[in-house]
Design an enzyme around this catalytic site. Structure first.
Site, short mmCIF file in Angstrom:
data_model
loop_
_atom_site.label_atom_id
_atom_site.label_comp_id
_atom_site.label_asym_id
_atom_site.label_seq_id
_atom_site.Cartn_x
_atom_site.Cartn_y
_atom_site.Cartn_z
N LYS A 99 0.87 -1.19 0.00
CA LYS A 99 0.00 0.00 0.00
C LYS A 99 0.90 1.23 0.00
O LYS A 99 1.76 1.37 0.87
CB LYS A 99 -0.91 0.00 1.24
CG LYS A 99 -1.66 1.33 1.48
CD LYS A 99 -2.62 1.24 2.66
CE LYS A 99 -3.23 2.62 2.99
NZ LYS A 99 -4.17 2.56 4.14
N ASP A 120 -2.58 10.13 3.89
CA ASP A 120 -3.98 9.74 4.02
C ASP A 120 -4.72 10.78 4.85
O ASP A 120 -4.70 10.74 6.08
CB ASP A 120 -4.08 8.35 4.66
CG ASP A 120 -5.53 7.86 4.75
OD1 ASP A 120 -6.41 8.52 4.15
OD2 ASP A 120 -5.76 6.83 5.41
N LYS A 162 -10.18 12.72 8.21
CA LYS A 162 -9.71 12.33 9.54
C LYS A 162 -9.63 13.56 10.43
O LYS A 162 -9.32 14.65 9.95
CB LYS A 162 -8.29 11.73 9.44
CG LYS A 162 -8.21 10.34 8.86
CD LYS A 162 -6.77 9.84 8.87
CE LYS A 162 -6.64 8.49 8.19
NZ LYS A 162 -7.29 7.40 8.91
N ASP A 173 1.52 6.13 5.72
CA ASP A 173 0.55 5.23 5.11
C ASP A 173 1.06 4.59 3.81
O ASP A 173 0.34 3.86 3.14
CB ASP A 173 -0.76 5.99 4.87
CG ASP A 173 -1.99 5.10 5.03
OD1 ASP A 173 -1.87 4.03 5.65
OD2 ASP A 173 -3.05 5.48 4.51
N ASP A 188 -12.14 7.01 3.64
CA ASP A 188 -10.96 6.74 4.46
C ASP A 188 -10.57 5.25 4.42
O ASP A 188 -9.51 4.87 4.90
CB ASP A 188 -11.21 7.20 5.90
CG ASP A 188 -9.93 7.37 6.69
OD1 ASP A 188 -8.84 7.36 6.07
OD2 ASP A 188 -10.01 7.52 7.92
N GLU A 214 -9.41 3.64 1.99
CA GLU A 214 -8.87 3.80 0.64
C GLU A 214 -7.80 2.77 0.31
O GLU A 214 -7.61 2.41 -0.85
CB GLU A 214 -8.31 5.22 0.48
CG GLU A 214 -6.86 5.44 0.99
CD GLU A 214 -6.69 5.23 2.49
OE1 GLU A 214 -7.70 5.27 3.23
OE2 GLU A 214 -5.54 5.01 2.93
N ARG A 233 -7.44 -0.41 0.81
CA ARG A 233 -7.89 -1.67 0.20
C ARG A 233 -8.22 -1.49 -1.27
O ARG A 233 -8.10 -2.43 -2.06
CB ARG A 233 -9.09 -2.20 1.01
CG ARG A 233 -10.30 -1.30 0.99
CD ARG A 233 -11.29 -1.63 2.10
NE ARG A 233 -10.80 -1.24 3.44
CZ ARG A 233 -11.43 -1.52 4.57
NH1 ARG A 233 -12.56 -2.19 4.57
NH2 ARG A 233 -10.92 -1.13 5.72
N1 BES Z 1 -4.33 4.38 6.94
C1 BES Z 1 -5.46 4.06 7.72
C2 BES Z 1 -5.19 3.01 8.80
C3 BES Z 1 -4.20 3.37 9.87
C4 BES Z 1 -4.64 3.78 11.10
C5 BES Z 1 -2.85 3.20 9.67
C6 BES Z 1 -3.74 4.07 12.10
C7 BES Z 1 -1.94 3.49 10.67
C8 BES Z 1 -2.39 3.92 11.90
C9 BES Z 1 -6.57 3.52 6.83
O1 BES Z 1 -6.60 4.02 5.53
C10 BES Z 1 -7.87 3.89 7.45
O2 BES Z 1 -8.12 5.06 7.55
N2 BES Z 1 -8.64 2.90 7.87
C11 BES Z 1 -9.89 3.14 8.47
C12 BES Z 1 -10.85 2.13 7.92
C13 BES Z 1 -12.29 2.42 8.29
C14 BES Z 1 -12.75 3.69 7.62
C15 BES Z 1 -13.12 1.25 7.85
C16 BES Z 1 -9.72 2.96 9.98
O3 BES Z 1 -8.96 2.09 10.39
O4 BES Z 1 -10.32 3.72 10.70
ZN ZN Z 2 -4.82 4.67 4.75
MN MN Z 3 -7.68 5.84 5.37
#
Ligand code: BES
Ligand code: ZN
Ligand code: MN
Length: 478
Positions: A249, A254, A261, A272, A331, A333, A335
């Protein structure tokens, strides 16, 4: 950093820091190499600091002219396992770095091949700092030379250094601010490895769209900095023993997109792209070590941003494999980016695909920062990765890929939604990815916790850790 060995008597070695390794409860025996007088004085000092050999406990004192070394350190080796040696060596390097000790000598006794490798890995990881943006007078000297006093297996250094250089590259890329590291420059970092013998192909945003990679296109379209798709390849000269692919990834920042966020959650989102940084780092090590294994390193690089062209909630994306995805949260994204890369990797006909991603906060909630979450339907592949992680001293924990939760991704309009709701967030993310791998044994590593540390941890300075580079390289070579 120069690597040396020395057979000189310890008291006479001219260096900035002489570190003596002490196994649990063996303080007096370990210090005896200094000769009786010095040994009893420094043993008293060590006892005052409660140093009895517990792994990576460390203290250092000025030698006050009683040794040729400027400082003497005593460091705990625990029971002396590979990983304890790695951590102890790392603690020495971190201490040396904080003091600006450039010439370091390790007296850890005799080290076999895997411990010799572990010691160099530990020092390399421990001496790392991201200080290019600090004023020159705020930076301490790096370790210039590391000498082993005691028998080592120097041939093990080659592998250690290749892994260390890969980790260092991954850490630099993760730590680099998003103004420096964006899709184009991340792709450039991969392209630079062509000089080491990799083949590197880079697609720009127009090509990505034209090829039908709807996931990468959508996530990247809200940023003026165009997306990139990157395919690195190591081809051995003879027939390959195995053919493998790594997928990363590469979200260089992000923001969350329109599902923005909060500031606190966004602060470290330059990390990220740590999955693709690990892939680039591992590919660098592979280029160095030239194994008889064909290795593909693939990533999609995007900024998840919010200009007027950003992808939206309710959008329905057509992915590279033809499936359609309803967007319920911009968010989620990573995947979407990974999915297109996985389809591409799946079509290479390799024997296994491993993807790496800072994919979900849920993985951090479940396992904290000490463990990468491993998901795979393939027991043999999962077990091989667990063994490699154990060898590397990296935390890896297998999680269930429970098909029963697939219903959580059910969509009204498309093949599926891009989020599965509040429960089992790292599992539904993995189940989403699974829909894009049809033919190849596959494992997914969620490195959201270990990839980036807000505070110093063990011998790792704050920031990017190079998580899973060492595990991947070991797995590829195994
Ligand atoms: N990049 C984030 C995940 C992340 C969180 C990485 C903390 C490192 C530290 C990812 O893109 C994300 O925002 N995931 C969301 C998914 C949700 C919207 C289903 C999350 O984990 O809140
Ligand atoms: Zn992310
Ligand atoms: Mn995200």
């Amino acid at each position: 950093m120069e690597l040396l060995t020395t057979t000189a008597s310890l008291a006479g070695i001219d260096c900035d820091l002489l570190a003596i390794g002490v196994r649990q409860g063996q303080l007096d025996a370990a210090l005896a190499v200094l000769g009786a007088d010095l040994a009893s004085d420094f043993a008293a000092a060590a006892r005052l600091d409660e140093l009895e050999g517990k792994v990576a406990t460390i203290a250092a004192w000025p030698s006050l002219g009683r040794l040729a070394a400027t400082r003497l350190a005593v460091v705990g080796l625990g029971e002396g396992s590979d990983d304890e040696i790695r951590r102890a060596a790392g603690a020495v390097a971190s201490l040396a770095r904080s003091k600006g000790a450039a010439r370091v000598v390790l007296a850890f006794g005799e080290l076999d091949a895997s411990r010799s490798q572990a010691a160099v890995e530990g020092v390399e990881a421990g001496r790392y700092r991201y200080d290019g943006y600090k004023a020159a007078d705020a930076r301490k000297a790096d370790i210039a030379s590391l000498a082993f006093a005691g028998p080592v297996q120097a041939q093990a250094f080659t592998r250690a250094r290749a892994i260390a250089e890969g980790q260092r590259l991954a850490r630099d890329l993760v730590n680099g601010p998003p103004a420096d590291i964006y899709p184009e420059t991340l792709a450039d970092a991969a392209a630079e490895l062509a000089a080491m013998g990799l083949t590197v192909e880079v697609w720009d945003q127009d090509r990505i769209r034209a090829e039908g990679m709807g996931g990468i296109t959508a996530v990247g379209q809200g940023s003026p900095r165009g997306a990139r798709f990157v395919h690195m390849r190591w081809t051995p000269s003879g027939a390959p023993r195995r053919r493998l692919a790594l997928v990363g990834k590469g979200v260089t920042f992000d923001s969350g997109g329109l599902s923005l966020k909060p500031s606190a959650g966004m602060q470290t989102m330059r990390c990220d792209m740590a999955g693709s940084a690990a892939v680039i780092g591992a590919m660098r090590a592979i280029a160095e070590l030239q194994p008889d294994v064909e290795v593909h390193g693939i990533f999609g690089a995007v900024e998840n941003m919010n200009d007027g062209n950003a992808y939206k909630l309710g959008d329905i994306l057509r992915m590279y494999n033809g499936k359609t995805v309803e967007i319920h949260n911009t968010d989620a994204e990573g995947r979407l980016v990974l999915a297109d890369c996985l389809t591409y990797a799946d079509r290479l006909g390799v024997e296994a695909i491993v993807d790496l991603a800072t994919l979900t906060g849920a993985a951090v909630v479940a396992l904290g920062s000490d463990y990468t979450a491993l998901f795979s339907p393939d027991d043999a592949l999962a077990n091989n990765l667990l063994a490699s992680a154990q060898d590397a001293g990296e935390g890896l924990w297998r999680m269930p890929l429970n098909e029963g939760y697939k219903d959580l991704l059910k969509a009204e309009w498309g093949t599926m939604k891009n989020v599965g709701g509040p429960e089992a967030g790292s599992i539904t993310a993995a189940l989403f990815l699974k829909e894009f791998v049809e033919a190849t044994p596959w494992a997914h590593l969620d490195i959201a916790g270990p990839a980036f540390r807000d505070k110093a941890w063990r011998h790792f300075a704050p920031g990017g850790t190079g998580a899973m580079v060492s595990t991947l390289v070991r797995w590829i070579l195994s």
